[in-house]
Scaffold this motif. Structure first.
Motif: not given
Length: 175
Positions: A6-30
């Motif tokens: 929670q309250n952390r920045t994470l990055i989803a990385v796709g197969p072609n190295e494209e990145t999608y940054e998101f913040q986990v605010d709590n269990k259900y809020q991004f």
């Protein structure tokens, strides 16, 4: 979802190295790109798993989870990605930059299916993005393309044959 992310920045990385940054605010809020999203996974009584984003539900199947590598199927479409912290992404990029460049590239099956057609043969020159073959999976035809410019050195794919996930189909030598 673990409370330690929670309250952390994470990055989803796709197969072609494209990145999608998101913040986990709590269990259900991004939040991503400044937009807050309510996200949850819902398991129906019949065992069907649904992904809900802002109240819109999508059928989802978690195909595999290996460490931080995920394969999920949403509405019949397969997605592969990793979840990284900013530190682990930087480490991954440094390791990739120092990795020796191979003189060939393998094209492997992204999912189980049936080979509909093969568009290349050994010795043929291909350009990045050229169609290599058509794979039918889950009643959809997917065109696999050349990942690099080069010459086809191996063709293992055969029309009308069934293939499993991650099978070698074609190898291309870099030019």
């Amino acid at each position: 979802m673990n409370s330690n992310i929670q309250n952390r920045t994470l990055i989803a990385v796709g197969p072609n190295e494209e990145t999608y940054e998101f913040q986990v605010d709590n269990k259900y809020q991004f939040s991503t790109k400044g937009q807050k999203l309510k996200v949850e996974m819902i398991e129906e009584a019949d065992g069907i798993l649904l992904f809900s984003c802002e109240g819109v539900r999508y059928p989802v199947e978690i195909v595999s989870v290996k460490q931080n590598n995920y394969e999920v199927m949403v509405n019949g479409v397969s997605y592969n990605f990793t979840i990284e912290t900013p530190f682990s992404l930087k480490r991954r990029q440094i390791l990739a930059a120092n990795k020796p460049v191979s003189d060939s590239e393998e094209v492997r099956t992204p999912m189980p299916g049936k080979i509909v057609s093969v568009a290349v043969k050994v010795g043929q020159e291909v350009k990045q993005g050229d169609p290599i073959l058509v794979l039918e999976a889950m009643k959809m035809q997917n065109t696999l393309t050349a990942p690099i410019n080069g010459v086809v050195t191996v063709v293992k794919a055969r029309e009308a044959t069934n293939v499993g996930k991650d099978e070698l189909l074609v190898e291309i030598k870099r030019q």
